[in-house]
Write an enzyme that holds these catalytic residues in place. Structure first.
Site, PDB file in Angstrom:
ATOM      1  N   SER A  80      10.646   3.539  -0.959  1.00  0.00           N
ATOM      2  CA  SER A  80      10.119   2.506  -0.051  1.00  0.00           C
ATOM      3  C   SER A  80      11.257   1.545   0.277  1.00  0.00           C
ATOM      4  O   SER A  80      12.376   1.692  -0.218  1.00  0.00           O
ATOM      5  CB  SER A  80       8.935   1.805  -0.674  1.00  0.00           C
ATOM      6  OG  SER A  80       9.358   1.165  -1.838  1.00  0.00           O
ATOM      7  N   GLU A 111      15.010  -0.375  14.048  1.00  0.00           N
ATOM      8  CA  GLU A 111      13.831   0.366  14.529  1.00  0.00           C
ATOM      9  C   GLU A 111      12.601  -0.497  14.316  1.00  0.00           C
ATOM     10  O   GLU A 111      12.629  -1.423  13.499  1.00  0.00           O
ATOM     11  CB  GLU A 111      13.644   1.656  13.717  1.00  0.00           C
ATOM     12  CG  GLU A 111      14.743   2.656  13.924  1.00  0.00           C
ATOM     13  CD  GLU A 111      14.721   3.762  12.870  1.00  0.00           C
ATOM     14  OE1 GLU A 111      13.747   3.867  12.106  1.00  0.00           O
ATOM     15  OE2 GLU A 111      15.706   4.505  12.811  1.00  0.00           O
ATOM     16  N   LYS A 113       8.960  -1.113  12.661  1.00  0.00           N
ATOM     17  CA  LYS A 113       8.296  -0.626  11.451  1.00  0.00           C
ATOM     18  C   LYS A 113       6.872  -0.267  11.852  1.00  0.00           C
ATOM     19  O   LYS A 113       6.043  -1.133  12.137  1.00  0.00           O
ATOM     20  CB  LYS A 113       8.300  -1.692  10.363  1.00  0.00           C
ATOM     21  CG  LYS A 113       7.820  -1.158   9.034  1.00  0.00           C
ATOM     22  CD  LYS A 113       8.125  -2.122   7.911  1.00  0.00           C
ATOM     23  CE  LYS A 113       7.870  -1.504   6.550  1.00  0.00           C
ATOM     24  NZ  LYS A 113       6.514  -1.062   6.343  1.00  0.00           N
ATOM     25  N   ASP A 115       3.103   1.049  11.628  1.00  0.00           N
ATOM     26  CA  ASP A 115       2.103   0.834  10.589  1.00  0.00           C
ATOM     27  C   ASP A 115       1.142   2.017  10.548  1.00  0.00           C
ATOM     28  O   ASP A 115       0.129   2.035  11.235  1.00  0.00           O
ATOM     29  CB  ASP A 115       1.357  -0.467  10.887  1.00  0.00           C
ATOM     30  CG  ASP A 115       0.641  -0.981   9.660  1.00  0.00           C
ATOM     31  OD1 ASP A 115       0.854  -0.407   8.567  1.00  0.00           O
ATOM     32  OD2 ASP A 115      -0.136  -1.938   9.788  1.00  0.00           O
ATOM     33  N   GLU A 171       6.300   8.425  10.594  1.00  0.00           N
ATOM     34  CA  GLU A 171       5.053   7.708  10.372  1.00  0.00           C
ATOM     35  C   GLU A 171       3.955   8.356  11.203  1.00  0.00           C
ATOM     36  O   GLU A 171       4.069   8.419  12.433  1.00  0.00           O
ATOM     37  CB  GLU A 171       5.266   6.244  10.806  1.00  0.00           C
ATOM     38  CG  GLU A 171       4.284   5.281  10.227  1.00  0.00           C
ATOM     39  CD  GLU A 171       4.590   4.907   8.773  1.00  0.00           C
ATOM     40  OE1 GLU A 171       5.522   5.492   8.170  1.00  0.00           O
ATOM     41  OE2 GLU A 171       3.872   4.043   8.243  1.00  0.00           O
ATOM     42  N   TYR A 223      11.555   9.310  11.979  1.00  0.00           N
ATOM     43  CA  TYR A 223      12.666   8.372  11.806  1.00  0.00           C
ATOM     44  C   TYR A 223      13.701   8.803  10.768  1.00  0.00           C
ATOM     45  O   TYR A 223      14.630   8.064  10.495  1.00  0.00           O
ATOM     46  CB  TYR A 223      12.166   6.959  11.513  1.00  0.00           C
ATOM     47  CG  TYR A 223      11.144   6.857  10.395  1.00  0.00           C
ATOM     48  CD1 TYR A 223      11.468   7.199   9.095  1.00  0.00           C
ATOM     49  CD2 TYR A 223       9.849   6.417  10.667  1.00  0.00           C
ATOM     50  CE1 TYR A 223      10.541   7.114   8.086  1.00  0.00           C
ATOM     51  CE2 TYR A 223       8.909   6.330   9.660  1.00  0.00           C
ATOM     52  CZ  TYR A 223       9.259   6.681   8.371  1.00  0.00           C
ATOM     53  OH  TYR A 223       8.331   6.600   7.383  1.00  0.00           O
ATOM     54  N   LYS A 310       9.543  -8.206   7.977  1.00  0.00           N
ATOM     55  CA  LYS A 310       8.138  -8.167   8.399  1.00  0.00           C
ATOM     56  C   LYS A 310       7.767  -9.421   9.179  1.00  0.00           C
ATOM     57  O   LYS A 310       8.147 -10.525   8.788  1.00  0.00           O
ATOM     58  CB  LYS A 310       7.231  -8.047   7.175  1.00  0.00           C
ATOM     59  CG  LYS A 310       7.487  -6.754   6.393  1.00  0.00           C
ATOM     60  CD  LYS A 310       6.288  -5.850   6.432  1.00  0.00           C
ATOM     61  CE  LYS A 310       5.618  -5.845   5.092  1.00  0.00           C
ATOM     62  NZ  LYS A 310       4.370  -5.132   5.087  1.00  0.00           N
ATOM     63  N   CYS A 404     -35.923  -9.218   9.020  1.00  0.00           N
ATOM     64  CA  CYS A 404     -35.180  -9.185  10.274  1.00  0.00           C
ATOM     65  C   CYS A 404     -35.134 -10.594  10.872  1.00  0.00           C
ATOM     66  O   CYS A 404     -36.178 -11.231  11.029  1.00  0.00           O
ATOM     67  CB  CYS A 404     -35.839  -8.223  11.254  1.00  0.00           C
ATOM     68  SG  CYS A 404     -35.092  -8.283  12.888  1.00  0.00           S
ATOM     69  N   CYS A 407     -37.416 -10.382  14.211  1.00  0.00           N
ATOM     70  CA  CYS A 407     -38.839 -10.055  14.266  1.00  0.00           C
ATOM     71  C   CYS A 407     -39.522 -10.128  12.903  1.00  0.00           C
ATOM     72  O   CYS A 407     -40.695  -9.761  12.767  1.00  0.00           O
ATOM     73  CB  CYS A 407     -39.035  -8.678  14.911  1.00  0.00           C
ATOM     74  SG  CYS A 407     -38.555  -7.328  13.818  1.00  0.00           S
ATOM     75  N   CYS A 422     -33.345  -3.020  10.428  1.00  0.00           N
ATOM     76  CA  CYS A 422     -34.696  -3.446  10.757  1.00  0.00           C
ATOM     77  C   CYS A 422     -35.427  -2.201  11.258  1.00  0.00           C
ATOM     78  O   CYS A 422     -35.016  -1.609  12.256  1.00  0.00           O
ATOM     79  CB  CYS A 422     -34.658  -4.520  11.845  1.00  0.00           C
ATOM     80  SG  CYS A 422     -36.295  -4.759  12.574  1.00  0.00           S
ATOM     81  N   CYS A 428     -38.834  -4.775  18.014  1.00  0.00           N
ATOM     82  CA  CYS A 428     -37.876  -5.837  17.698  1.00  0.00           C
ATOM     83  C   CYS A 428     -37.083  -6.212  18.962  1.00  0.00           C
ATOM     84  O   CYS A 428     -36.393  -5.364  19.530  1.00  0.00           O
ATOM     85  CB  CYS A 428     -36.957  -5.335  16.585  1.00  0.00           C
ATOM     86  SG  CYS A 428     -35.669  -6.477  16.119  1.00  0.00           S
TER      87      CYS A 428
HETATM   88  S1  IVH Z   1      12.695   4.472   6.784  1.00  0.00           S
HETATM   89  C1  IVH Z   1      14.296   4.974   2.376  1.00  0.00           C
HETATM   90  N1  IVH Z   1      11.850   3.696   9.148  1.00  0.00           N
HETATM   91  O1  IVH Z   1       7.792   1.892   5.782  1.00  0.00           O
HETATM   92  C2  IVH Z   1      13.486   4.361   3.457  1.00  0.00           C
HETATM   93  N2  IVH Z   1      10.311   3.619   7.327  1.00  0.00           N
HETATM   94  O2  IVH Z   1       8.447   0.728   2.880  1.00  0.00           O
HETATM   95  C3  IVH Z   1      12.783   5.340   4.274  1.00  0.00           C
HETATM   96  N3  IVH Z   1       8.066   2.862   7.940  1.00  0.00           N
HETATM   97  O3  IVH Z   1       7.116   4.469   3.557  1.00  0.00           O
HETATM   98  C4  IVH Z   1      11.866   4.737   5.271  1.00  0.00           C
HETATM   99  N4  IVH Z   1       8.473   2.559  10.086  1.00  0.00           N
HETATM  100  O4  IVH Z   1       6.062   4.644   5.842  1.00  0.00           O
HETATM  101  C5  IVH Z   1      11.529   3.869   7.845  1.00  0.00           C
HETATM  102  N5  IVH Z   1      11.245   3.058  11.298  1.00  0.00           N
HETATM  103  C6  IVH Z   1      10.924   3.245  10.014  1.00  0.00           C
HETATM  104  C7  IVH Z   1       9.624   2.985   9.508  1.00  0.00           C
HETATM  105  C8  IVH Z   1       9.362   3.176   8.150  1.00  0.00           C
HETATM  106  C9  IVH Z   1       7.559   2.501   9.134  1.00  0.00           C
HETATM  107  C10 IVH Z   1       7.310   2.863   6.664  1.00  0.00           C
HETATM  108  C11 IVH Z   1       7.377   4.166   5.920  1.00  0.00           C
HETATM  109  C12 IVH Z   1       7.853   3.853   4.541  1.00  0.00           C
HETATM  110  C13 IVH Z   1       7.689   2.367   4.471  1.00  0.00           C
HETATM  111  C14 IVH Z   1       8.836   1.803   3.646  1.00  0.00           C
END
Ligand code: IVH
Length: 680
Positions: A80, A111, A113, A115, A171, A223, A310, A404, A407, A422, A428
């Site tokens: 992560s 890039e 991030k 979700d 993702e 990515y 973030k 309800c 009613c 209900c 109703c």
């Molecule tokens: S690179 C070693 N690039 O963020 C790192 N991750 O906390 C590899 N995520 O589990 C991740 N957008 O699910 C990377 N442009 C992006 C991303 C991305 C979303 C997520 C991914 C990862 C989490 C990392």
């Protein structure tokens, strides 16, 4: 040709067409031919499963049911990222990088991030052989069948220069438009709504029935590219190569040479990210050169060469003043929080969703508490927590009603459901009103001139109790009706009055609704779980109301896409004699009780000699109605975008490839309103 050869030929040919369609926006065959070839392949694979290839396009539509996902150890662990919310910490990260590289020059790739859900895909000899979730980073679930339903993900990479074994990571997500489409459909059929796109995506990827997964159009942005030995010198090269091989790489990335450039990127996307087709929650900053990434290395959990910045969630805190309870069309009771007005992301928020009784319990929230409200990917803000440090004696427990609110009928809770209901379906008032609103909406009987308080007025005056009563209304009953409403929230009053012009509009719309296709009538009935699409499927299959009403459980469940739940709901609905009387009254009024595919009645020749194709959904027409309308005015329907196409009619949620292709080929695109204008 023997079956094995034919399977191989069809697989290659269909994959080639798919590649041309999704990567180059070129349709080399029309949809009909494509579907026929796919059907042939699917039938052959059923007879000779031993010859089915792992890159077969039939995997896209799912069909595999897995009892449990196998656990797979990642060849390269899925780490992560370190997180930060502050620019100061980001500057510290940059200082660490600079130091770690002993003063050498370096660049970053920034890039978005995304979700969603982290996925890792393995390709062997160019073929997608495995798709795995992140899991705990060391082991994940093997969800290959589900991953194969992602249409933008190549099942095969047709380039001899790709490494024999490689992994791509990215993702997986549910596009916002798709999330909203699913929720609209769930609302239609009285299902609880999905909370947000991220949970919906993660829930979908973990479904055991890949056929159900295929129905939700998941997507995936890639990515990272991993192979041993490394195939590239920089991350930038890998992104460009992946794009070239047909992977879906979001075009939002940028190379930044200074940390100031990174800040500029962060500022730019803070607002622009809301234009993207998916939810994002920040930026990922990565050192570009792989040798420099190696030099910087990893901590126990995350790389030292990358970090996530973030964006702060759009949250605010305010007081919970009271809870109101709303009764929907199916009788489900939904609690809504009334808040002390607070500014959140540029809008004043006064209400927030509390979903159901379980959610109130989970939050442990009380009246007069200070609560946190957040806006996520969805439109209605939600309460995410309680500030217990500010709780005083003034806080009072929320007493969930047992009756309800509209009613007074005792509420019931069905097994396994989060909502209280209900059960007074027919008496109703809010249920009655919602049933009328469902009936008159465009996608049903299209009597929208009865909207905005007019239905309320008719119910209130006892003129209508059932939507069938609408067909017995006359001018003298309506003319001059008037009612003043006061809005509980704003205290403002509003008067609804029916003058000659609106009475005429209403009666014309009611008369015209008799021509709405059978599928619309079926949808208008408001049978639980029978949404728009299901109504069309049932209409196509049975052709008329009598056949549907006579259908057994076995026949119903054999209809494509009709499962146990819908079948049960249909049987129960038609077993109720009041509902059957309702249907008979609609039949007597002259509503369409059968499909009329065969003979399209000629209405004019304004479209003579013109060709059309449509994409998306439309406010005034079902697919069948639109096709009929084109033909009734002398126009011709084409099955794909080509030089012969004169117009592409673009509705809501259009298919991106048709639009892109029409743009490329210079085919004029028109909206629904322009199409309607052409009919005149
Ligand atoms: S690179 C070693 N690039 O963020 C790192 N991750 O906390 C590899 N995520 O589990 C991740 N957008 O699910 C990377 N442009 C992006 C991303 C991305 C979303 C997520 C991914 C990862 C989490 C990392």
């Amino acid at each position: 040709m023997n079956p094995q050869e034919r399977i191989a030929e069809l697989t290659d040919r269909l994959n080639y067409y798919n590649f041309q369609y999704y990567q180059n926006s070129v349709s080399e065959v029309d949809d009909f031919t494509f579907d026929k070839l796919l059907e042939e392949l699917s039938a052959l694979e059923k007879q000779h499963p031993e010859f089915s290839r792992p890159d077969s396009p039939t995997h896209r539509v799912g069909g595999t049911i897995s009892k449990e996902f196998a656990t797979v150890v990642h060849r390269f662990p899925m780490l992560s990222l370190g997180n930060t919310y502050s620019e100061a910490e980001l500057t510290e990260f940059d200082n660490r990088v600079q130091k770690g590289l002993s003063g050498a020059s370096y660049e970053y790739i920034c890039e978005l991030k995304f979700d969603g859900v982290a996925l890792s895909m393995t390709y062997e000899n160019g073929i997608l052989t495995r798709g795995v979730t992140r899991g705990d980073g060391v082991r994940g679930d093997d969800i290959t069948a589900n991953v194969r339903t992602i249409r933008t993900l190549p099942l095969k990479v047709n380039d001899p220069t790709v490494p024999a074994l490689f992994e791509v990571r990215g993702e997986g997500f549910l596009p916002l438009a798709e999330f909203e489409r699913i929720n609209r459909e769930r609302e239609d059929i009285g299902e609880p709504l999905l909370a947000n796109p991220r949970n919906a995506a993660s829930g979908t990827f973990k479904q055991q029935d890949s056929g159900a997964v295929a129905k939700r159009r998941l997507d995936c942005y890639l990515y990272s590219f991993l192979s041993d030995p490394e195939a590239f010198q920089t991350h930038e090269e890998s992104l460009m190569a992946m794009k070239g091989w047909g992977f879906n790489v979001s075009p939002t990335w940028r190379k930044c040479t200074t940390i100031q450039d990174v800040f500029a990127f962060i500022n730019e996307w803070e607002t622009r990210r809301f234009e993207l087709p998916l939810a994002t929650d920040g930026i990922v900053i990565k050192v570009n050169r792989y040798d420099q990434q190696r030099e910087l290395g990893f901590t126990a959990k995350s790389p030292r060469w990358a970090i996530a910045f973030k964006y702060k969630a759009m949250a605010a805190s305010t007081t919970l003043l009271s809870v109101s309870y709303q009764v929907g069309r199916t009788g489900a009771v939904t609690p809504v929080a009334n808040l002390k007005p607070v500014l959140l992301a540029g809008t004043v928020v006064k209400r927030a969703s509390l979903h159901n009784a379980n959610e109130i319990q989970r939050l442990g929230v009380m009246i007069n508490d200070t609560v946190f409200v957040e806006k996520g990917g969805e439109i209605i803000p939600k309460i995410t927590g309680v500030d217990l440090t500010l709780r005083t004696e003034a806080s009072l427990p929320i007493v969930y009603p047992t009756q309800c609110p509209a009613c007074q009928t005792a509420l019931i809770r069905k097994e396994g459901e989060a909502h209280f209901y209900c059960p007074n379906e027919k008496g109703c008032p809010p249920q009655l009103q919602a049933r009328f609103e469902h009936f008159i909406q465009r996608r049903a009987m299209n009597i929208e001139s009865l909207g905005e308080g007019k239905i309320e007025l008719l119910i209130d005056r006892g003129l209508v109790r059932s939507p069938a009563d609408l067909y017995e209304l006359n001018e003298s009953q309506l003319l001059g009706l008037e009612k003043t409403y006061s809005d509980a929230e704003t205290g403002k009053t509003r008067t609804v009055s029916l003058r000659a012009k609106s009475v005429e509009n209403i009666l014309t719309a009611i008369e015209r609704s008799k021509a709405q296709p059978f599928a619309n009538v079926l949808f208008a009935l408001g049978i639980r779980y029978v949404g728009n699409t299901t109504a069309e499927k049932l209409a196509d299959y049975f052709g008329n109301m009598d056949a549907l009403m006579a259908a057994s459980h076995e026949t119903l469940t054999s209809v494509p896409e009709v499962g146990e739940r819908i079948a049960q709901s249909l049987l129960a609905w038609f077993a109720d004699s009041e509902n059957r009387v309702f249907v008979e009254r609609l039949r007597l009024a002259g509503l369409q009780m059968e499909t009329d595919k065969v003979a399209v009645e000629k209405k004019g020749d304004t479209l003579e000699g013109k060709t059309f194709l449509y994409t998306g959904t439309f406010a005034n027409f079902s697919r069948e109605a639109l096709e009929n309308e084109i033909e009734a005015h002398g126009g011709k329907l084409l099955s794909g975008v080509s030089k012969k196409l004169n117009y592409l009619i673009v509705g809501e949620n259009p298919g991106p490839s048709k639009v892109e292709k029409a743009q490329k080929m210079g085919v004029p695109m028109i909206g629904e309103d322009e199409f309607l204008a052409m009919l005149l």
